[in-house]
Design a protein around this motif. Structure first.
Motif, PDB file in Angstrom:
ATOM      1  N   LYS A  71     106.202 -44.511  34.148  1.00 11.76           N
ATOM      2  CA  LYS A  71     105.978 -43.078  34.205  1.00 11.76           C
ATOM      3  C   LYS A  71     104.530 -42.767  34.551  1.00 11.76           C
ATOM      4  O   LYS A  71     104.240 -41.872  35.336  1.00 11.76           O
ATOM      5  CB  LYS A  71     106.353 -42.449  32.854  1.00 11.76           C
ATOM      6  CG  LYS A  71     106.272 -40.933  32.855  1.00 11.76           C
ATOM      7  CD  LYS A  71     106.732 -40.393  31.522  1.00 11.76           C
ATOM      8  CE  LYS A  71     106.660 -38.852  31.535  1.00 11.76           C
ATOM      9  NZ  LYS A  71     107.080 -38.306  30.217  1.00 11.76           N
TER      10      LYS A  71
ATOM     11  N   HIS B 262     102.564 -44.681  36.255  1.00  7.78           N
ATOM     12  CA  HIS B 262     102.368 -45.053  37.660  1.00  7.78           C
ATOM     13  C   HIS B 262     102.795 -43.913  38.584  1.00  7.78           C
ATOM     14  O   HIS B 262     102.124 -43.616  39.576  1.00  7.78           O
ATOM     15  CB  HIS B 262     103.166 -46.322  37.970  1.00  7.78           C
ATOM     16  CG  HIS B 262     103.079 -46.730  39.413  1.00  7.78           C
ATOM     17  ND1 HIS B 262     101.916 -47.218  39.969  1.00  7.78           N
ATOM     18  CD2 HIS B 262     104.011 -46.695  40.416  1.00  7.78           C
ATOM     19  CE1 HIS B 262     102.125 -47.485  41.258  1.00  7.78           C
ATOM     20  NE2 HIS B 262     103.382 -47.184  41.541  1.00  7.78           N
ATOM     21  N   LYS B 263     103.912 -43.258  38.262  1.00  6.91           N
ATOM     22  CA  LYS B 263     104.371 -42.119  39.069  1.00  6.91           C
ATOM     23  C   LYS B 263     103.398 -40.949  38.979  1.00  6.91           C
ATOM     24  O   LYS B 263     103.151 -40.244  39.961  1.00  6.91           O
ATOM     25  CB  LYS B 263     105.764 -41.678  38.595  1.00  6.91           C
ATOM     26  CG  LYS B 263     106.876 -42.638  38.980  1.00  6.91           C
ATOM     27  CD  LYS B 263     108.214 -42.079  38.539  1.00  6.91           C
ATOM     28  CE  LYS B 263     109.357 -42.996  38.970  1.00  6.91           C
ATOM     29  NZ  LYS B 263     110.671 -42.481  38.541  1.00  6.91           N
ATOM     30  N   GLN B 264     102.824 -40.747  37.777  1.00 10.72           N
ATOM     31  CA  GLN B 264     101.888 -39.644  37.600  1.00 10.72           C
ATOM     32  C   GLN B 264     100.619 -39.826  38.434  1.00 10.72           C
ATOM     33  O   GLN B 264     100.030 -38.856  38.897  1.00 10.72           O
ATOM     34  CB  GLN B 264     101.522 -39.498  36.122  1.00 10.72           C
ATOM     35  CG  GLN B 264     102.673 -38.968  35.268  1.00 10.72           C
ATOM     36  CD  GLN B 264     102.314 -38.894  33.801  1.00 10.72           C
ATOM     37  OE1 GLN B 264     101.296 -39.449  33.379  1.00 10.72           O
ATOM     38  NE2 GLN B 264     103.138 -38.225  33.009  1.00 10.72           N
ATOM     39  N   THR B 265     100.198 -41.069  38.620  1.00 10.88           N
ATOM     40  CA  THR B 265      99.015 -41.324  39.447  1.00 10.88           C
ATOM     41  C   THR B 265      99.369 -41.388  40.933  1.00 10.88           C
ATOM     42  O   THR B 265      98.517 -41.121  41.784  1.00 10.88           O
ATOM     43  CB  THR B 265      98.361 -42.640  39.030  1.00 10.88           C
ATOM     44  OG1 THR B 265      99.327 -43.710  39.127  1.00 10.88           O
ATOM     45  CG2 THR B 265      97.855 -42.560  37.598  1.00 10.88           C
ATOM     46  N   LEU B 266     100.621 -41.751  41.230  1.00 12.42           N
ATOM     47  CA  LEU B 266     101.030 -41.886  42.627  1.00 12.42           C
ATOM     48  C   LEU B 266     101.207 -40.524  43.311  1.00 12.42           C
ATOM     49  O   LEU B 266     100.826 -40.355  44.476  1.00 12.42           O
ATOM     50  CB  LEU B 266     102.335 -42.688  42.715  1.00 12.42           C
ATOM     51  CG  LEU B 266     102.872 -42.962  44.124  1.00 12.42           C
ATOM     52  CD1 LEU B 266     101.868 -43.791  44.908  1.00 12.42           C
ATOM     53  CD2 LEU B 266     104.222 -43.669  44.051  1.00 12.42           C
ATOM     54  N   ILE B 267     101.752 -39.551  42.586  1.00 10.67           N
ATOM     55  CA  ILE B 267     102.016 -38.230  43.183  1.00 10.67           C
ATOM     56  C   ILE B 267     100.736 -37.542  43.636  1.00 10.67           C
ATOM     57  O   ILE B 267     100.668 -37.052  44.776  1.00 10.67           O
ATOM     58  CB  ILE B 267     102.800 -37.355  42.183  1.00 10.67           C
ATOM     59  CG1 ILE B 267     104.223 -37.914  42.002  1.00 10.67           C
ATOM     60  CG2 ILE B 267     102.881 -35.913  42.693  1.00 10.67           C
ATOM     61  CD1 ILE B 267     105.041 -37.199  40.949  1.00 10.67           C
ATOM     62  N   PRO B 268      99.679 -37.481  42.812  1.00  8.17           N
ATOM     63  CA  PRO B 268      98.439 -36.868  43.307  1.00  8.17           C
ATOM     64  C   PRO B 268      97.867 -37.583  44.527  1.00  8.17           C
ATOM     65  O   PRO B 268      97.348 -36.934  45.448  1.00  8.17           O
ATOM     66  CB  PRO B 268      97.488 -36.973  42.112  1.00  8.17           C
ATOM     67  CG  PRO B 268      98.378 -37.063  40.928  1.00  8.17           C
ATOM     68  CD  PRO B 268      99.562 -37.831  41.388  1.00  8.17           C
ATOM     69  N   LYS B 269      97.960 -38.921  44.559  1.00  9.06           N
ATOM     70  CA  LYS B 269      97.458 -39.677  45.708  1.00  9.06           C
ATOM     71  C   LYS B 269      98.238 -39.337  46.973  1.00  9.06           C
ATOM     72  O   LYS B 269      97.660 -39.220  48.060  1.00  9.06           O
ATOM     73  CB  LYS B 269      97.529 -41.177  45.423  1.00  9.06           C
ATOM     74  CG  LYS B 269      96.543 -41.655  44.364  1.00  9.06           C
ATOM     75  CD  LYS B 269      96.670 -43.147  44.140  1.00  9.06           C
ATOM     76  CE  LYS B 269      95.675 -43.631  43.100  1.00  9.06           C
ATOM     77  NZ  LYS B 269      95.784 -45.085  42.832  1.00  9.06           N
ATOM     78  N   MET B 270      99.553 -39.181  46.831  1.00  9.68           N
ATOM     79  CA  MET B 270     100.381 -38.834  47.984  1.00  9.68           C
ATOM     80  C   MET B 270     100.041 -37.427  48.490  1.00  9.68           C
ATOM     81  O   MET B 270      99.981 -37.186  49.704  1.00  9.68           O
ATOM     82  CB  MET B 270     101.867 -38.919  47.610  1.00  9.68           C
ATOM     83  CG  MET B 270     102.372 -40.326  47.371  1.00  9.68           C
ATOM     84  SD  MET B 270     104.113 -40.365  46.890  1.00  9.68           S
ATOM     85  CE  MET B 270     104.892 -39.651  48.349  1.00  9.68           C
ATOM     86  N   ILE B 271      99.814 -36.503  47.565  1.00  9.18           N
ATOM     87  CA  ILE B 271      99.458 -35.140  47.953  1.00  9.18           C
ATOM     88  C   ILE B 271      98.120 -35.130  48.702  1.00  9.18           C
ATOM     89  O   ILE B 271      97.970 -34.474  49.750  1.00  9.18           O
ATOM     90  CB  ILE B 271      99.400 -34.231  46.714  1.00  9.18           C
ATOM     91  CG1 ILE B 271     100.808 -34.078  46.106  1.00  9.18           C
ATOM     92  CG2 ILE B 271      98.829 -32.868  47.080  1.00  9.18           C
ATOM     93  CD1 ILE B 271     100.829 -33.321  44.803  1.00  9.18           C
TER      94      ILE B 271
END
Length: 265
Positions: free
Chosen positions: A2, A4-13
């Motif tokens: 969870k 990892h997803k929280q850090t991945l979404i801002p990077k993708m944005i």
């Protein structure tokens, strides 16, 4: 998982926003080097022909010289007029800063087209060269950035004590200002100068309406070129962006150097 997803979404944005901002610049630069790029995904060939053609054009050289001259003269006028006032307000009359903040907001509240219309109405029957009116108008437009940058430079230290100590040691006010004040705010002066230069260098509305074809700057020449030659205009846009990118890089380096020197102190 969870986390990892929280850090991945801002990077993708951030990555998507970066692509959205950088893609037009890359496409314009690539188009400026292309021989032809009409019905294909990538250019059919690359060439420096458009750059050589533009640089050899006397209209481009004249427009560049005018823009550089406008930027340099505006910067000199802004530093000469605003720096002593901001010094006086910070060192001897802090109550004046509230009024200065109100004045510096005015260029943001008055649209350029309204400002230039008023200037034309006021000065059309007065024997003042329009180039002088243009220089003063662009200088006032740069006031918000110039004031805020220089004002921030005076916050870090007790400049009143430094200035008065220099006077006690026998220096005249002008010598004390040059020897004591200027070296301690040189980073702010450099940043304010570059921001003022950039504002004047890229000014379009006031210059176009006030002088028009009589004083064709790089920005006016760029818009005129867009109507006649797409590839030549992309070359000019690329050159213009490269100049602004270089100035931005210098600004970042100056600010970083100033921050590191303050940290050492």
């Amino acid at each position: 998982m969870k986390q990892h997803k929280q850090t991945l979404i801002p990077k993708m944005i951030i990555a998507l926003i970066s692509i959205y901002l950088v893609a037009p610049i890359i496409a314009t630069t690539l188009y400026s080097f292309s021989t032809s790029w009409v019905k294909t995904i990538l250019p059919e060939g690359l060439t420096f022909h458009w750059y050589a053609q533009l640089i050899a054009n006397p209209d481009f050289v004249s427009a560049m010289i005018r823009s550089l001259g406008l930027g340099i003269l505006t910067t000199i006028i802004a530093m000469t007029c605003f720096l002593p006032i901001i010094f006086y307000a910070n060192v001897y009359n802090p109550g004046l800063k509230a009024r200065l903040r109100f004045i510096t907001v005015l260029p943001f509240t008055i649209p350029g087209i309204i400002l230039v219309t008023g200037l034309i109405q006021v000065y059309q029957n007065i024997a003042v060269p329009k180039i002088i009116i243009l220089l003063l108008a662009v200088t006032l437009l740069s006031l918000p950035l110039t004031y805020q940058t220089l004002d921030n430079a005076f916050i870090s230290r007790d400049f009143r004590a430094m200035f008065e100590q220099s006077l006690i040691l026998g220096d005249k006010p002008v010598h004390a200002f040059i020897k004591v004040i200027l070296p301690n705010i040189k980073v702010g002066i450099f940043v304010a100068s570059l921001l003022t230069f950039t504002t004047a260098f890229g000014e379009y509305v006031i210059t176009n309406m006030l002088l028009g074809g009589d004083f064709e700057t790089l920005k006016i020449y760029m818009y005129r070129l867009m109507q006649s030659n797409g590839q030549a205009s992309s070359v000019l846009t690329t050159i213009y962006f490269a100049i602004l990118a270089f100035i931005s890089l210098v600004l970042v380096l100056i600010v970083q150097k100033g921050s590191s020197s303050k940290g050492k102190e």
